[in-house]
Design a protein around this motif. Structure first.
Motif, PDB file in Angstrom:
ATOM      1  N   GLN A  59      25.643  27.761  17.850  1.00 25.68           N
ATOM      2  CA  GLN A  59      26.768  27.476  18.731  1.00 25.68           C
ATOM      3  C   GLN A  59      26.719  26.072  19.328  1.00 25.68           C
ATOM      4  OE1 GLN A  59      27.245  27.243  22.216  1.00 25.68           O
ATOM      5  NE2 GLN A  59      29.326  27.989  22.498  1.00 25.68           N
ATOM      6  N   GLN A  60      25.508  25.544  19.509  1.00 24.59           N
ATOM      7  CA  GLN A  60      25.360  24.287  20.236  1.00 24.59           C
ATOM      8  C   GLN A  60      25.150  23.067  19.347  1.00 24.59           C
ATOM      9  OE1 GLN A  60      25.564  23.869  23.534  1.00 24.59           O
ATOM     10  NE2 GLN A  60      25.725  25.996  24.159  1.00 24.59           N
ATOM     11  N   THR A  61      24.784  23.247  18.079  1.00 27.57           N
ATOM     12  CA  THR A  61      24.421  22.104  17.246  1.00 27.57           C
ATOM     13  C   THR A  61      25.119  22.123  15.889  1.00 27.57           C
ATOM     14  OG1 THR A  61      22.543  23.115  16.065  1.00 27.57           O
ATOM     15  CG2 THR A  61      22.113  22.261  18.273  1.00 27.57           C
ATOM     16  N   GLU A  62      25.065  20.988  15.213  1.00 26.90           N
ATOM     17  CA  GLU A  62      25.521  20.863  13.829  1.00 26.90           C
ATOM     18  C   GLU A  62      24.284  20.768  12.941  1.00 26.90           C
ATOM     19  OE1 GLU A  62      28.573  21.079  12.849  1.00 26.90           O
ATOM     20  OE2 GLU A  62      29.542  21.051  14.824  1.00 26.90           O
ATOM     21  N   TRP A  63      23.440  21.787  13.014  1.00 26.52           N
ATOM     22  CA  TRP A  63      22.140  21.719  12.349  1.00 26.52           C
ATOM     23  C   TRP A  63      22.260  21.623  10.836  1.00 26.52           C
ATOM     24  CZ3 TRP A  63      20.564  25.268   8.760  1.00 26.52           C
ATOM     25  CH2 TRP A  63      21.224  26.490   8.729  1.00 26.52           C
ATOM     26  N   ARG A  64      23.261  22.252  10.233  1.00 28.18           N
ATOM     27  CA  ARG A  64      23.408  22.180   8.770  1.00 28.18           C
ATOM     28  C   ARG A  64      23.631  20.748   8.312  1.00 28.18           C
ATOM     29  NH1 ARG A  64      24.277  26.997   6.048  1.00 28.18           N
ATOM     30  NH2 ARG A  64      24.320  28.839   7.404  1.00 28.18           N
ATOM     31  N   GLN A  65      24.458  20.044   9.043  1.00 24.23           N
ATOM     32  CA  GLN A  65      24.720  18.650   8.692  1.00 24.23           C
ATOM     33  C   GLN A  65      23.467  17.806   8.879  1.00 24.23           C
ATOM     34  OE1 GLN A  65      28.082  16.948  10.778  1.00 24.23           O
ATOM     35  NE2 GLN A  65      27.390  14.856  10.422  1.00 24.23           N
ATOM     36  N   PHE A  66      22.744  18.039   9.962  1.00 26.76           N
ATOM     37  CA  PHE A  66      21.567  17.227  10.242  1.00 26.76           C
ATOM     38  C   PHE A  66      20.439  17.506   9.249  1.00 26.76           C
ATOM     39  CE2 PHE A  66      17.702  15.909  12.358  1.00 26.76           C
ATOM     40  CZ  PHE A  66      18.074  14.687  12.881  1.00 26.76           C
ATOM     41  N   LEU A  67      20.255  18.767   8.861  1.00 28.87           N
ATOM     42  CA  LEU A  67      19.196  19.129   7.917  1.00 28.87           C
ATOM     43  C   LEU A  67      19.641  19.026   6.466  1.00 28.87           C
ATOM     44  CD1 LEU A  67      17.609  22.274   9.659  1.00 28.87           C
ATOM     45  CD2 LEU A  67      16.848  19.900   9.755  1.00 28.87           C
ATOM     46  N   HIS A  68      20.909  18.640   6.261  1.00 29.84           N
ATOM     47  CA  HIS A  68      21.465  18.517   4.902  1.00 29.84           C
ATOM     48  C   HIS A  68      21.297  19.845   4.149  1.00 29.84           C
ATOM     49  CE1 HIS A  68      21.715  14.235   5.704  1.00 29.84           C
ATOM     50  NE2 HIS A  68      20.426  14.228   6.006  1.00 29.84           N
ATOM     51  N   PHE A  69      21.744  20.904   4.804  1.00 26.78           N
ATOM     52  CA  PHE A  69      21.537  22.252   4.264  1.00 26.78           C
ATOM     53  C   PHE A  69      22.884  22.931   4.034  1.00 26.78           C
ATOM     54  CE2 PHE A  69      20.847  26.842   4.964  1.00 26.78           C
ATOM     55  CZ  PHE A  69      19.957  27.083   3.929  1.00 26.78           C
ATOM     56  N   GLU A  70      23.052  23.516   2.838  1.00 19.73           N
ATOM     57  CA  GLU A  70      24.309  24.187   2.505  1.00 19.73           C
ATOM     58  C   GLU A  70      24.110  25.633   2.062  1.00 19.73           C
ATOM     59  OE1 GLU A  70      26.190  21.830  -0.447  1.00 19.73           O
ATOM     60  OE2 GLU A  70      26.615  20.142   0.889  1.00 19.73           O
ATOM     61  N   GLY A  71      22.892  26.095   2.006  1.00 20.42           N
ATOM     62  CA  GLY A  71      22.625  27.436   1.508  1.00 20.42           C
ATOM     63  C   GLY A  71      22.742  28.509   2.566  1.00 20.42           C
ATOM     64  N   GLU A  72      22.111  29.640   2.293  1.00 18.07           N
ATOM     65  CA  GLU A  72      22.127  30.770   3.206  1.00 18.07           C
ATOM     66  C   GLU A  72      20.732  30.965   3.798  1.00 18.07           C
ATOM     67  OE1 GLU A  72      24.722  32.518   4.171  1.00 18.07           O
ATOM     68  OE2 GLU A  72      26.056  31.317   2.898  1.00 18.07           O
ATOM     69  N   ILE A  73      20.687  31.414   5.029  1.00 17.31           N
ATOM     70  CA  ILE A  73      19.409  31.760   5.655  1.00 17.31           C
ATOM     71  C   ILE A  73      19.411  33.283   5.846  1.00 17.31           C
ATOM     72  CG2 ILE A  73      18.803  29.584   6.749  1.00 17.31           C
ATOM     73  CD1 ILE A  73      20.245  30.502   9.264  1.00 17.31           C
ATOM     74  N   ASP A  74      18.959  33.973   4.815  1.00 18.60           N
ATOM     75  CA  ASP A  74      19.104  35.422   4.762  1.00 18.60           C
ATOM     76  C   ASP A  74      17.817  36.188   5.057  1.00 18.60           C
ATOM     77  OD1 ASP A  74      17.824  34.532   2.523  1.00 18.60           O
ATOM     78  OD2 ASP A  74      19.256  35.354   1.076  1.00 18.60           O
ATOM     79  N   THR A  75      16.779  35.498   5.524  1.00 17.93           N
ATOM     80  CA  THR A  75      15.544  36.177   5.911  1.00 17.93           C
ATOM     81  C   THR A  75      15.067  35.623   7.246  1.00 17.93           C
ATOM     82  OG1 THR A  75      14.045  34.587   4.845  1.00 17.93           O
ATOM     83  CG2 THR A  75      14.889  36.403   3.475  1.00 17.93           C
ATOM     84  N   ASP A  76      14.244  36.395   7.941  1.00 14.86           N
ATOM     85  CA  ASP A  76      13.708  35.925   9.214  1.00 14.86           C
ATOM     86  C   ASP A  76      12.814  34.704   9.024  1.00 14.86           C
ATOM     87  OD1 ASP A  76      15.023  37.743  10.765  1.00 14.86           O
ATOM     88  OD2 ASP A  76      13.348  39.142  10.959  1.00 14.86           O
ATOM     89  N   ALA A  77      12.127  34.642   7.886  1.00 16.91           N
ATOM     90  CA  ALA A  77      11.266  33.488   7.622  1.00 16.91           C
ATOM     91  C   ALA A  77      12.110  32.212   7.532  1.00 16.91           C
ATOM     92  CB  ALA A  77      10.481  33.691   6.330  1.00 16.91           C
ATOM     93  N   LYS A  78      13.232  32.281   6.832  1.00 11.07           N
ATOM     94  CA  LYS A  78      14.113  31.115   6.721  1.00 11.07           C
ATOM     95  C   LYS A  78      14.735  30.780   8.076  1.00 11.07           C
ATOM     96  CE  LYS A  78      15.335  31.750   1.833  1.00 11.07           C
ATOM     97  NZ  LYS A  78      16.445  31.981   0.877  1.00 11.07           N
TER      98      LYS A  78
END
Length: 375
Positions: free
Chosen positions: A209-228
């Motif tokens: 809610q507070q950040t644009e973390w996907r853009q900053f980490l250059h990430f486009e996938g899914e985080i479907d586990t607690d480890a991820k």
């Protein structure tokens, strides 16, 4: 708001509106009791923003006391208004506000009583020259923890590299950093691992809610586990707080967001030549290094003066890096000091530690959100 979430944009509008109202009624030097009443009114009218201790208003305003300046969103806004008006009416000045430095953990708060200093010094000397037998190394390390801690704290002028030469087994023998920390802070040693599963869902909710973390980490996938989710949440923590600030020769120097994130967790490609990276590194230490994708790194390390401590996970690397700071009695990297301040106070519950004496408002607000959602 029904979940206690307030976006940065919404919070900024609320602060600006309420401070403008205060200025209209009381001028730019608002009395402390008025600001405190306004802060308490917010959490009274919107209990979703309060926490179980009933002190969430401190994020909005905390009165100054015992030589500490007042803090909180209202105080920061009023201070900025006064500084802006002063700059408009006066010529630029070279004077700068001295930034607060992280407070030191007092040696007096630790029990460093040594039963037999002569015996301890002999074991310390033996440990300089022996890596085996492993059981004896671990036993001697455990028996000399307090002697080592006392010596480290009495030799603050020594560079970290020299301390590592004096106590090489701390970094090249698995588990020794954890063992030393556990001897010094037995109640706090396991807190990160014990609390993390409980708070991970709310941390991710706040990060989303507070950040644009996907853009900053250059990430486009899914985080479907607690480890991820854990790996992403840890790397996104510095995005929740302002980058650190330190005193420079030409006045206060503030880190960029990228510098704040890299000083906390640095990510490199798989196959990176570690010896070459360490030789060329100019980054302050200790810091965490991961190789691979942000959501599922292949390897995780803690880097301390060109030494690397291999870790089984990113969460363990954060734990080890935090404990290195206390075992070697050094300060957090200034660029990400607010991130470590949050980890120190919320997870490890070390109120008197390396972080700020009074946390900044964004740290308090995040802590309030987590506490409120887990009552």
């Amino acid at each position: 708001m029904d979940k206690g979430l307030l976006t940065y944009q919404s919070r900024k509008r609320v602060v600006n509106t309420l401070v403008s109202h205060l200025i209209q009624l009381h001028g730019k030097n608002v009395k402390s009791n008025v600001k405190l009443a306004m802060a308490k009114a917010i959490t009274y009218q919107f209990p979703e923003l309060d926490n179980e201790d009933g002190d969430a208003y401190e994020a909005w305003f905390t009165p100054g006391q015992d030589n500490r300046d007042a803090s909180g969103f209202f105080e920061i806004r009023l201070r900025n208004v006064r500084q802006r008006d002063k700059a408009k009416s006066a010529a630029p000045s070279n004077a700068s506000t001295k930034p607060k430095t992280p407070s030191k953990l007092a040696t007096s708060s630790l029990d460093l009583t040594i039963d037999d200093s002569e015996d301890a010094s002999g074991k310390v000397e033996w440990l300089k020259h022996h890596k085996e037998p492993l059981d004896q190394v671990k036993r001697y390390m455990r028996e000399t923890t307090k002697a080592r801690a006392a010596l480290i704290r009495s030799e603050k002028a020594k560079p970290v590299a020299d301390l590592i030469k004096l106590y090489p087994r701390l970094l090249d023998t698995e588990g020794m950093i954890d063992q030393d920390f556990r001897q010094l802070f037995p109640i706090n040693a396991d807190q990160l691992f014990l609390k993390w599963p409980k708070y991970l869902p709310k941390i991710m909710e706040y990060v989303e809610q507070q950040t644009e973390w996907r853009q900053f980490l250059h990430f486009e996938g899914e985080i479907d586990t607690d480890a991820k989710r854990t790996n992403v949440a840890l790397q996104a923590l510095p995005l929740l707080f302002p980058a650190g600030c330190m005193k420079g020769k030409k006045g206060p120097k503030r880190a960029t967001t990228d510098e704040s994130c890299r000083s906390f967790i640095r990510r490199e490609k798989i196959g990176t030549n570690l010896p070459s990276l360490l030789d060329q590194n100019t980054q302050g230490q200790p810091f965490i290094l991961i190789l691979g994708n942000p959501e599922q790194p292949e390897q995780a390390f803690v880097v301390v003066e060109k030494n690397v401590v291999s870790c089984k996970s990113l969460l363990q690397a954060v734990d080890v890096c935090f404990k290195v700071v206390y075992v070697l009695d050094i300060n957090y990297a200034w660029q990400c000091q607010h991130t470590w301040d949050f980890i120190q106070k919320f997870f490890y519950r070390l109120g008197e530690g390396k972080g700020r004496e009074t946390s900044i408002p964004t740290v308090k607000m995040f802590t309030n959100f987590l506490q409120k959602q887990n009552i």
